[in-house]
Every structure is written in structure tokens, then in C-alpha cells.
Design a protein around this motif. Sequence first.
Motif, PDB file in Angstrom:
ATOM      1  N   LYS A 148      14.824   5.492 -20.362  1.00  0.00           N
ATOM      2  CA  LYS A 148      14.735   5.550 -21.820  1.00  0.00           C
ATOM      3  C   LYS A 148      15.836   6.427 -22.383  1.00  0.00           C
ATOM      4  CE  LYS A 148      11.226   9.203 -21.541  1.00  0.00           C
ATOM      5  NZ  LYS A 148       9.856   9.599 -21.925  1.00  0.00           N
ATOM      6  N   VAL A 149      16.057   6.274 -23.705  1.00  0.00           N
ATOM      7  CA  VAL A 149      17.054   7.056 -24.423  1.00  0.00           C
ATOM      8  C   VAL A 149      16.338   7.900 -25.468  1.00  0.00           C
ATOM      9  CG1 VAL A 149      19.190   6.991 -25.765  1.00  0.00           C
ATOM     10  CG2 VAL A 149      18.708   5.166 -24.122  1.00  0.00           C
ATOM     11  N   GLU A 150      16.674   9.178 -25.511  1.00  0.00           N
ATOM     12  CA  GLU A 150      16.081  10.087 -26.488  1.00  0.00           C
ATOM     13  C   GLU A 150      17.180  10.770 -27.293  1.00  0.00           C
ATOM     14  OE1 GLU A 150      13.768  12.755 -24.132  1.00  0.00           O
ATOM     15  OE2 GLU A 150      12.152  11.307 -23.769  1.00  0.00           O
ATOM     16  N   THR A 151      16.805  11.334 -28.440  1.00  0.00           N
ATOM     17  CA  THR A 151      17.759  12.079 -29.254  1.00  0.00           C
ATOM     18  C   THR A 151      17.229  13.478 -29.531  1.00  0.00           C
ATOM     19  OG1 THR A 151      16.799  11.308 -31.348  1.00  0.00           O
ATOM     20  CG2 THR A 151      18.545   9.961 -30.373  1.00  0.00           C
ATOM     21  N   LYS A 152      18.155  14.404 -29.739  1.00  0.00           N
ATOM     22  CA  LYS A 152      17.825  15.762 -30.168  1.00  0.00           C
ATOM     23  C   LYS A 152      18.750  16.104 -31.328  1.00  0.00           C
ATOM     24  CE  LYS A 152      16.305  17.410 -25.601  1.00  0.00           C
ATOM     25  NZ  LYS A 152      16.537  18.420 -24.523  1.00  0.00           N
ATOM     26  N   GLY A 153      18.225  16.027 -32.523  1.00  0.00           N
ATOM     27  CA  GLY A 153      19.064  16.238 -33.687  1.00  0.00           C
ATOM     28  C   GLY A 153      19.997  15.066 -33.913  1.00  0.00           C
ATOM     29  N   VAL A 158      20.152  11.821 -25.037  1.00  0.00           N
ATOM     30  CA  VAL A 158      19.696  12.110 -23.678  1.00  0.00           C
ATOM     31  C   VAL A 158      19.258  10.807 -23.010  1.00  0.00           C
ATOM     32  CG1 VAL A 158      18.092  13.415 -22.245  1.00  0.00           C
ATOM     33  CG2 VAL A 158      18.919  14.399 -24.407  1.00  0.00           C
ATOM     34  N   PHE A 159      19.873  10.498 -21.868  1.00  0.00           N
ATOM     35  CA  PHE A 159      19.525   9.309 -21.095  1.00  0.00           C
ATOM     36  C   PHE A 159      18.658   9.737 -19.913  1.00  0.00           C
ATOM     37  CE2 PHE A 159      23.525   8.415 -23.216  1.00  0.00           C
ATOM     38  CZ  PHE A 159      23.325   7.152 -23.743  1.00  0.00           C
ATOM     39  N   LYS A 160      17.425   9.251 -19.864  1.00  0.00           N
ATOM     40  CA  LYS A 160      16.521   9.527 -18.745  1.00  0.00           C
ATOM     41  C   LYS A 160      16.609   8.345 -17.769  1.00  0.00           C
ATOM     42  CE  LYS A 160      14.632  13.301 -20.582  1.00  0.00           C
ATOM     43  NZ  LYS A 160      13.234  13.337 -20.998  1.00  0.00           N
ATOM     44  N   LEU A 161      16.991   8.641 -16.534  1.00  0.00           N
ATOM     45  CA  LEU A 161      17.151   7.591 -15.531  1.00  0.00           C
ATOM     46  C   LEU A 161      15.924   7.501 -14.636  1.00  0.00           C
ATOM     47  CD1 LEU A 161      20.865   8.233 -14.453  1.00  0.00           C
ATOM     48  CD2 LEU A 161      19.986   6.967 -16.434  1.00  0.00           C
ATOM     49  N   LYS A 162      15.668   6.306 -14.105  1.00  0.00           N
ATOM     50  CA  LYS A 162      14.551   6.111 -13.187  1.00  0.00           C
ATOM     51  C   LYS A 162      14.830   6.760 -11.842  1.00  0.00           C
ATOM     52  CE  LYS A 162      13.859   1.526 -15.216  1.00  0.00           C
ATOM     53  NZ  LYS A 162      13.982   0.055 -14.958  1.00  0.00           N
ATOM     54  N   LYS A 163      16.106   6.825 -11.490  1.00  0.00           N
ATOM     55  CA  LYS A 163      16.526   7.401 -10.216  1.00  0.00           C
ATOM     56  C   LYS A 163      17.968   7.851 -10.344  1.00  0.00           C
ATOM     57  CE  LYS A 163      17.088   2.584  -8.893  1.00  0.00           C
ATOM     58  NZ  LYS A 163      16.598   1.501  -8.033  1.00  0.00           N
ATOM     59  N   ALA A 164      18.400   8.676  -9.432  1.00  0.00           N
ATOM     60  CA  ALA A 164      19.770   9.187  -9.473  1.00  0.00           C
ATOM     61  C   ALA A 164      20.766   8.019  -9.449  1.00  0.00           C
ATOM     62  CB  ALA A 164      20.018  10.115  -8.299  1.00  0.00           C
ATOM     63  N   ASP A 165      21.794   8.118 -10.293  1.00  0.00           N
ATOM     64  CA  ASP A 165      22.802   7.062 -10.351  1.00  0.00           C
ATOM     65  C   ASP A 165      24.148   7.674 -10.722  1.00  0.00           C
ATOM     66  OD1 ASP A 165      24.367   4.852 -10.638  1.00  0.00           O
ATOM     67  OD2 ASP A 165      23.133   3.875 -12.162  1.00  0.00           O
ATOM     68  N   ALA A 166      24.971   7.929  -9.707  1.00  0.00           N
ATOM     69  CA  ALA A 166      26.277   8.549  -9.933  1.00  0.00           C
ATOM     70  C   ALA A 166      27.224   7.627 -10.687  1.00  0.00           C
ATOM     71  CB  ALA A 166      26.899   8.946  -8.590  1.00  0.00           C
ATOM     72  N   THR A 167      26.903   6.328 -10.778  1.00  0.00           N
ATOM     73  CA  THR A 167      27.776   5.396 -11.486  1.00  0.00           C
ATOM     74  C   THR A 167      27.440   5.310 -12.980  1.00  0.00           C
ATOM     75  OG1 THR A 167      26.399   3.401 -11.182  1.00  0.00           O
ATOM     76  CG2 THR A 167      27.903   3.999  -9.383  1.00  0.00           C
TER      77      THR A 167
END
Length: 533
Positions: A148-153, A158-167
Motif C-alpha cells: 500500500k501507499v501512504e502519505t504524511k503531510g 511512504v510505500f509499504k512493501l509485502k516483502k523486501a525488494d531491492a529493485t
Amino acid sequence: MFSEVPPAKRIRGLRPVAAIASISLLAGCGVLSSEGSDDEEQITVGTMSAPSTLDPAKAWDSSWELYRNVFQTLLSFPSGATEPEPDAAESCKFSDASSTVFTCELREGLQFSDGDKLDAAAVKYSFDRMRTIGVKGGPTGLLGSLDKVETKGDRTVVFKLKKADATFPFVLATPAMSIVDPQEYPADKLREGNEVTGSGPYTLDAYTANEKAELVKNDHYKGAADVKNDAVTIRYFKKSSAMVDALKDKQIDVTFRGLASEDIVTMQGRGRREQDIELVEGSGTEIRYLVFNTKDPWARKLPVRRAFAQLVDRGAIAHKIYKDTVEPLYSMVPRGLTGHATGFFDKYGNPSVAKAKKILTDAGINEPVPLTLWYTTDRYGSATEPEFAELKRQLEASGLFKITLKSRPWTEFQEGYSNGEYPVFGRGWFPDFPDADNFIAPFVGPKNVLNTPYPSKEITDQVLPRERREADRGAVIDQFERAQEILVDDVRLLPLWQGKQYIMSSEEIAGGERALDPSAIMMMWELQRKTSW
């Protein structure tokens, strides 16, 4: 049969070269670029890759060439860069120890071309919209790791990933992640019409499908690009010869996509001197490959696919059809990227009718195999038709196959393979970003860019998750080589050749050697007219 030769030894740890170097400069010409721009700073560019759509939520194709210039992304690849750098963002980074939270801070004062505010909410809207619309075979396939994508101000995304993704930073730098104006783009359907509202270096002033796009410098733009001209007109051609003729007649200033090999070879010789044309050449990561549809009664048989692979003479295609302006490719991962291997050569060696016949007879197949090969007529250049004619010749000369060739224009061709109509079809791939992951992940799994399901649990559930946890891309060679071993064993995808990058331009134009990013997308803002000799 044109004999294959062993491919060069695989390269470990080599990053692709984003910038390309000129192989021919007119004698006596000094390149002194203009200081500032004026009304004459309009440049006309020719290409054979017309957009399939103007809405970024739909396209995972060369429509990105236009998007890069009229839309903005959080990150991008500036000239010469092989790692993504901030564009609409002021900064971006993984903000947690597990590399599953990626945070971007936007530049201050961003606006869309119509003056609307570009803030964190607009960025979130763009991503949510793309996923809601979910076009089949569209760019949502790049966001498999996103939760999901969230905002702060107003400025923090902020991008929340399901799992680590270096790409993931590389994905954010693709034109698929273009930021759109929420006031102009519906939340649950594609935008219609010929207008674009973005925040990139240019605005789209006028557009005629399959003919031209007129770009004008965007006065609202705030980003990494240093725009060196006032306006660019992109003209879309269907034939390389017509495009090159337009360059010779000074109707256009630059050509860069779809150049035929004969036109390149001519300009490598006397042609460029006679026509006052410069040719720029560099290494590239464009590839061509075949796709086998396992719903087809013949293409689904592994011995058929392996016999096919045993017969294909890549050297003949590169030499006879493309005049050595491309080179044979034996892996889906091209030379120049970390993890490149030579699996198809290692397994099959030189083309062999005897070996192919044994593969078929051992499987109880004793009659010529009927297969229909499909290609598109207007996407990859005028050499596509003779290339498929050469494939047909090679396969039928063995006496083991009976080949039928069929073709369609790109829009119809896309629809056909998306509906599973083609037993075997040809595709090209211009990478989304310069990493081996992008030559493997898009093509496997139940939902992929080809809309031809390719289940491979070892790749999707083991190999890709392991390599994406590693930020040091030089440390994932073993994982990429294992993935390529699986692709070679399955022969669902058959690589044919790897291209180079070529730009032809008038002697009056500077910046061609800086104008292509690592995905071979032209950054029009790098082009300018020379002002001194």
C-alpha cells in the motif's frame, strides 16, 4: 547454414553503459552548445514507436518514450546514470531495517502543467488508480511487491512493501510510475482523448495518433532535467527508409528507434559524409525473443520446443538480416548486465538437424511439426518480416517443421497474444530498468507482461525473493544463473538477439550521445542545436 560461433565469456559484475559514444563526427566540426534557448530551439525527432495509449495506467510498452518527456516520476535515470536518482522527489530511501518501507520526500512547489498542485496525495492517487484500473498486461505487473501507499503531510510518500525488494527504486524510476493530475484522470477508468496533464520537462501541445506529438517546454517543471531546447516535435514513421529520407531532406533532425540495418550500414560508410549526417552507436540491452504458448497442441510439447531451439541459427539472423548491427543472444539476460549467462549455447551448441531430429524421434514425433509463427508489422522495424522469413527457412530446411507465418499491426497483435491466439510469437523487450531481474520477473508467473501464463514456482517463490533481498546487485549472480537454467530447460522463451543503440542526426544537432537512458528511452531535453564550428 551460417555457422554459430561460441559466445563471449559471460561477464560478471559489469554494469550497463547508459551513455553512448559517437562513432562518427564530421571532420572539423567543434561542438559548442548554445547558451540558453530561443525561438529557433525547436527540434524534430523521428521514430517508429508510436504510443499505443496516452494514459500511463495502461501502457507497458514503448509509449514510455513519450511519457518520460511529459510526465514525471519520483526517481529517474539522468544521463549517464545506472542507479535511479531523485526527480519529483527531493530524496528517497528505505527507512526500515527490513527494506520493506520506502519513503520519498517531494520537492517543494511541484505543479502539473495546468497549474494544479502536485503533492503526496497526487502521488498516492496515481499508484492507487493504476492498481484499481488493473489493465491486463499493463504496468501493475511491476508492482507485485507493493502492499500500500501512504502519505504524511503534503510532501511525504511512504510505500509499504509485502516483502523486501531491492529493485523497487528502479521500478519507481520507470515511466509506468508517472504521476498524473487527480483532477484530470478518473480514479477507476482510463482517460480518453489526446490530451496529457503531467509535470515533466515538456507539455503535450498537440497530438495526432501515429503521426506526431508536439512538445513545448514546461514552465512549471521542477526536477532533475536541464532542458536544452524550447520545443520538440516527434514524428512517427512506419518505415525506416522513409524516416531516413526525411532526415536526409532535413524534414527531421534526429532518428533513434526502428532504424533498419541497411540504413545503419549505409551511414557507417560513405552515406554519412555525403549527407552531412552523424551516426552515434553504443551498447544496448534491447532484446528479441520468441514466446511459446503451451495451450497450443504442438507448442506445449517440450521436445518440439527443444528441437526448435536446436535448429535456430542466430548467427545467420544477425549477419544476413541485421548486417551485424545486432549480436546473437543465448540468454534472456543480455550481455553487459550482472548475471548474464550463455545457457542456450551451452545446452544446444551450434544448430544441428541431426540433434533436433533425435529429440523429436525419441518423443515419437516422426512427421513435420506444423507451427504458426506470428509477428507484428509496425513495432520493431522493417527487418521483422525478413527475420521471420529466415526463421521459417531455417526450420523448414531441416525437414522437421512446417511453418506458417502470420502478422498483424501492433494493436491487433497485442490483443491476439493477450487472448492466447498464437502458438509462437515474436516480441521485443526494452528494459524497464538496467537489472537482470527485469529480464526474468516480467515473463514468469500466472500474470505476466505476455499474458501467457508461465508458472515456475522455483523462480517466483525462491529465486526472485532471494535476489530482491540483496541490495548489492553484484552478489546475486548465482540466483540469476539458476533462473536462466530453468528458462533454458523449459524453452518457453527463446532469446534470438541483442541490439545496439543507434542515433542518426543532422550535423547541426548536439547531445545525441547523452540522450538515451539505460532503457534506451530518449530524453528529448538533452538535444540542442550547435551554435559554433
